[in-house]
Design an enzyme around this catalytic site. Structure first.
Site, PDB file in Angstrom:
ATOM      1  N   ASP A 193      51.288  -0.553  65.474  1.00  0.00           N
ATOM      2  CA  ASP A 193      50.149   0.457  64.900  1.00  0.00           C
ATOM      3  C   ASP A 193      51.474   1.275  63.765  1.00  0.00           C
ATOM      4  OD1 ASP A 193      47.293   1.809  64.224  1.00  0.00           O
ATOM      5  OD2 ASP A 193      48.782   3.340  64.636  1.00  0.00           O
ATOM      6  N   ILE A 194      51.088   1.113  62.575  1.00  0.00           N
ATOM      7  CA  ILE A 194      52.210   2.299  62.063  1.00  0.00           C
ATOM      8  C   ILE A 194      51.686   3.490  61.888  1.00  0.00           C
ATOM      9  CG2 ILE A 194      53.242   2.684  59.908  1.00  0.00           C
ATOM     10  CD1 ILE A 194      52.479   0.149  58.845  1.00  0.00           C
ATOM     11  N   ASN A 201      50.354   7.530  52.715  1.00  0.00           N
ATOM     12  CA  ASN A 201      50.042   7.219  51.768  1.00  0.00           C
ATOM     13  C   ASN A 201      49.354   8.645  51.020  1.00  0.00           C
ATOM     14  OD1 ASN A 201      49.305   4.825  51.647  1.00  0.00           O
ATOM     15  ND2 ASN A 201      47.418   5.054  53.467  1.00  0.00           N
ATOM     16  N   ASP A 210      51.831   0.431  51.182  1.00  0.00           N
ATOM     17  CA  ASP A 210      51.706  -1.106  50.926  1.00  0.00           C
ATOM     18  C   ASP A 210      52.980  -1.553  51.177  1.00  0.00           C
ATOM     19  OD1 ASP A 210      49.162  -1.064  50.352  1.00  0.00           O
ATOM     20  OD2 ASP A 210      49.704  -1.550  48.115  1.00  0.00           O
ATOM     21  N   GLU A 236      46.182  -1.063  59.579  1.00  0.00           N
ATOM     22  CA  GLU A 236      47.506  -0.916  59.931  1.00  0.00           C
ATOM     23  C   GLU A 236      48.180  -1.871  60.843  1.00  0.00           C
ATOM     24  OE1 GLU A 236      46.681   3.426  61.483  1.00  0.00           O
ATOM     25  OE2 GLU A 236      45.511   1.587  59.631  1.00  0.00           O
TER      26      GLU A 236
END
Length: 328
Positions: A193-194, A201, A210, A236
């Site tokens: 998971d980022i 964003n 992205d 993500e």
């Protein structure tokens, strides 16, 4: 079948008939493991048992039977070529028969030779035409095959990251779990998971978000083997399934991925501005015999949750989960 609540379909009957007869030791071992662990024989498991141990060609046969209209057109054209060639050959055989009958009744061989040369010339022309037609048909089939291959790749690939998508992941899991139960080899997963993904964003726009996703996907893909399966799980979150890999080895790979991502630097393409470093949290779990893929992923997700709760930018395995999280 009745005791295990397996529907009495022809395919299921074939599986359990082979199980009862002992024709496939691998099938017997896999079913015994499933029964011993009280695993439900749902439609996915029943289908995988059938295509793995009873009729491996059934999946391919289903796909082959669903011809697109273009392919049907090529086949129809090829059949017309063959029908015309067969008709022409019959005509030529009849003509040669007439020439043969004249051999004994004529005193002038020149007319016979001329007719033979004419018929052979016609045969050569027909053969050349047929060869050209089939060469063109073969070219069309090659184009259709390439198009189908590309369509299949697209249907199994996440467009943004280039990783496998959920559909492909589910298919891989089904076959990987069956193979693991058959061989007894380990199977592990890691889920990424980022960290603070929303910040990218909000601060830089979705194009940068992205870009971050593609970076993490590339590092993960470069860090696993060809036999492993790297996929976008959703949003993500990314996941990799590693056959033949135990928990410790999977954790080491996860940690290598985490470090490589934290050391990477991104710049905003439009302005050249350096973006703050990207970090990820990773959870790792190992398959337990006869459990479902969902159960293993759920433990992997709990380990990932623990990694985020512990400060992010770290790898946590299912063994590291404390009692409160494990019971959640």
């Amino acid at each position: 079948m009745s005791l295990q609540s397996v529907p009495a379909t022809p395919n299921n009957f074939a599986v359990w008939f082979n199980y009862a007869m002992g024709t496939s030791p691998a099938l017997r071992k896999t079913i015994d493991i499933l029964i011993g662990n009280k695993r439900k024989f749902d439609s996915a498991i029943n289908h995988e048992l059938y295509v793995t141990y009873v009729n491996p060609q059934s999946n391919a046969g289903t796909a082959a039977g669903d011809f697109p209209e273009q392919l049907q057109g090529v086949i129809s054209t090829a059949r017309q070529f063959l029908a015309a060639a067969i008709s022409d050959n019959r005509t030529q055989i009849e003509a040669l028969g007439e020439v043969s009958s004249q051999v004994e009744t004529t005193s002038d061989p020149r007319s016979i030779i001329e007719k033979l040369v004419t018929e052979l010339s016609k045969a050569t022309t027909r053969a050349s035409t047929l060869e050209a037609n089939f060469a063109e048909t073969s070219h069309e089939l090659d184009k259709i095959r390439d198009s189908l291959k590309l369509a299949e790749q697209r249907s199994n690939t996440d467009a943004l990251t280039g990783l496998a998508n959920r559909r492909s992941l589910d298919e891989f899991f089904r076959s990987a779990l069956i193979a693991t139960m058959e061989t007894g080899e380990p199977l592990s997963t890691l889920m990424i998971d980022i960290d603070h993904f929303k910040k990218f964003n909000d601060s830089f726009g979705h194009q940068v978000g992205d870009q971050v996703l593609r970076l993490v996907a590339k590092v993960m893909l470069d860090s696993v083997r060809d036999v492993d399966h790297a996929a976008r799980y959703g949003g993500e979150e990314l996941i990799a399934v590693l056959p033949g890999t135990d928990l410790a080895a999977c954790a080491a790979i996860a940690e290598r991925i985490r470090r490589r991502i934290s050391e990477a630097r991104l710049t905003r393409r439009a302005t050249g501005e350096e973006i703050s470093s990207v970090t990820v949290s990773i959870g790792v779990a190992q398959f337990r015999m006869a459990e479902s893929a969902e159960a293993m992923i759920e433990r992997c997700d709990r380990a990932l949750y623990q990694a985020k709760q512990s400060g992010r930018n770290r790898t946590v395995t299912e063994k590291d989960i404390d009692g409160d999280v494990a019971a959640a």
